[in-house]
Scaffold this motif. Structure first.
Motif, PDB file in Angstrom:
ATOM      1  N   UNK A  79      -4.948   7.981  18.844  1.00 15.90           N
ATOM      2  CA  UNK A  79      -4.715   9.415  19.017  1.00 15.90           C
ATOM      3  C   UNK A  79      -3.519   9.811  18.153  1.00 15.90           C
ATOM      4  N   UNK A  80      -3.326  11.106  17.940  1.00 16.21           N
ATOM      5  CA  UNK A  80      -2.123  11.531  17.209  1.00 16.21           C
ATOM      6  C   UNK A  80      -0.843  11.030  17.875  1.00 16.21           C
ATOM      7  N   UNK A  81      -0.817  11.002  19.201  1.00 19.57           N
ATOM      8  CA  UNK A  81       0.362  10.502  19.911  1.00 19.57           C
ATOM      9  C   UNK A  81       0.605   9.022  19.605  1.00 19.57           C
ATOM     10  N   UNK A  82      -0.459   8.245  19.544  1.00 17.26           N
ATOM     11  CA  UNK A  82      -0.313   6.822  19.225  1.00 17.26           C
ATOM     12  C   UNK A  82       0.186   6.627  17.797  1.00 17.26           C
ATOM     13  N   UNK A  83      -0.236   7.492  16.893  1.00 20.23           N
ATOM     14  CA  UNK A  83       0.250   7.411  15.517  1.00 20.23           C
ATOM     15  C   UNK A  83       1.739   7.719  15.472  1.00 20.23           C
ATOM     16  N   UNK A  84       2.187   8.714  16.232  1.00 18.59           N
ATOM     17  CA  UNK A  84       3.616   9.044  16.293  1.00 18.59           C
ATOM     18  C   UNK A  84       4.386   7.853  16.866  1.00 18.59           C
ATOM     19  N   UNK A  85       3.880   7.250  17.924  1.00 21.78           N
ATOM     20  CA  UNK A  85       4.534   6.081  18.513  1.00 21.78           C
ATOM     21  C   UNK A  85       4.640   4.945  17.497  1.00 21.78           C
ATOM     22  N   UNK A  86       3.597   4.762  16.721  1.00 21.39           N
ATOM     23  CA  UNK A  86       3.599   3.722  15.694  1.00 21.39           C
ATOM     24  C   UNK A  86       4.751   3.939  14.715  1.00 21.39           C
ATOM     25  N   UNK A  87       4.863   5.161  14.201  1.00 20.47           N
ATOM     26  CA  UNK A  87       5.924   5.457  13.241  1.00 20.47           C
ATOM     27  C   UNK A  87       7.302   5.430  13.887  1.00 20.47           C
ATOM     28  N   UNK A  88       7.419   5.839  15.134  1.00 23.22           N
ATOM     29  CA  UNK A  88       8.704   5.750  15.824  1.00 23.22           C
ATOM     30  C   UNK A  88       9.158   4.291  15.924  1.00 23.22           C
ATOM     31  N   UNK A  89       8.218   3.413  16.223  1.00 19.23           N
ATOM     32  CA  UNK A  89       8.537   1.986  16.285  1.00 19.23           C
ATOM     33  C   UNK A  89       9.011   1.451  14.946  1.00 19.23           C
ATOM     34  N   UNK A  90       8.346   1.856  13.883  1.00 18.86           N
ATOM     35  CA  UNK A  90       8.749   1.428  12.535  1.00 18.86           C
ATOM     36  C   UNK A  90      10.156   1.923  12.212  1.00 18.86           C
ATOM     37  N   UNK A  91      10.427   3.197  12.532  1.00 24.80           N
ATOM     38  CA  UNK A  91      11.746   3.772  12.257  1.00 24.80           C
ATOM     39  C   UNK A  91      12.835   3.097  13.085  1.00 24.80           C
ATOM     40  N   UNK A  94       0.796  -1.223   0.000  1.00 21.69           N
ATOM     41  CA  UNK A  94       0.000   0.000   0.000  1.00 21.69           C
ATOM     42  C   UNK A  94       0.830   1.275   0.000  1.00 21.69           C
ATOM     43  N   UNK A  95       2.132   1.194   0.165  1.00 24.19           N
ATOM     44  CA  UNK A  95       3.020   2.370   0.164  1.00 24.19           C
ATOM     45  C   UNK A  95       2.688   3.335   1.303  1.00 24.19           C
ATOM     46  N   UNK A  96       2.100   2.778   2.355  1.00 18.99           N
ATOM     47  CA  UNK A  96       1.777   3.550   3.546  1.00 18.99           C
ATOM     48  C   UNK A  96       1.755   2.561   4.705  1.00 18.99           C
TER      49      UNK A  96
END
Length: 106
Positions: free
Chosen positions: A77-89, A21-23
């Motif tokens: 929440x926006x914070x949970x989305x940031x945490x998600x991407x931090x984990x991926x990175x 999905x490129x996302x």
């Protein structure tokens, strides 16, 4: 149950579209629906629906899996989305470090 209500079509869908999905969030959402994450024996929520409609699992088990999916996907929440991407990175960074370390010793 032979092919279930969906005659194994969910497996073909999962194989074709998992991770394309490129996302990262859409990839994870798709995975939770079709591949793994939520659902019967961790096979995706569509598998749970298939088994429920085929009378292979009860409504209570199906509804519990739907509720868990909704808690995850409809309450971020926006914070949970940031945490998600931090984990991926962080995961990708660790993979790259391992690759570099392996290349340095070759």
């Amino acid at each position: 149950m032979s092919g279930g209500r969906f005659n194994y079509q969910e497996i073909t869908t999962a194989d074709e579209f998992d991770g394309v999905w490129r996302d990262e969030e859409i990839n994870e959402l798709f995975s939770d629906l079709f591949v793994r994450g939520f659902g019967h024996q961790d096979q995706g929520l569509v598998k749970s629906l298939d088994l429920y409609l085929s009378n292979d699992i009860g409504e209570e088990a199906y509804r519990e899996q739907v509720a868990a999916f909704k808690r995850k996907w409809f309450g971020r929440t926006p914070e949970q989305r940031v945490e998600f991407y931090q984990g991926k990175l962080q995961k990708r960074c660790a993979e790259l470090k391992a690759e570099l370390a392996a290349g340095a010793t070759s």
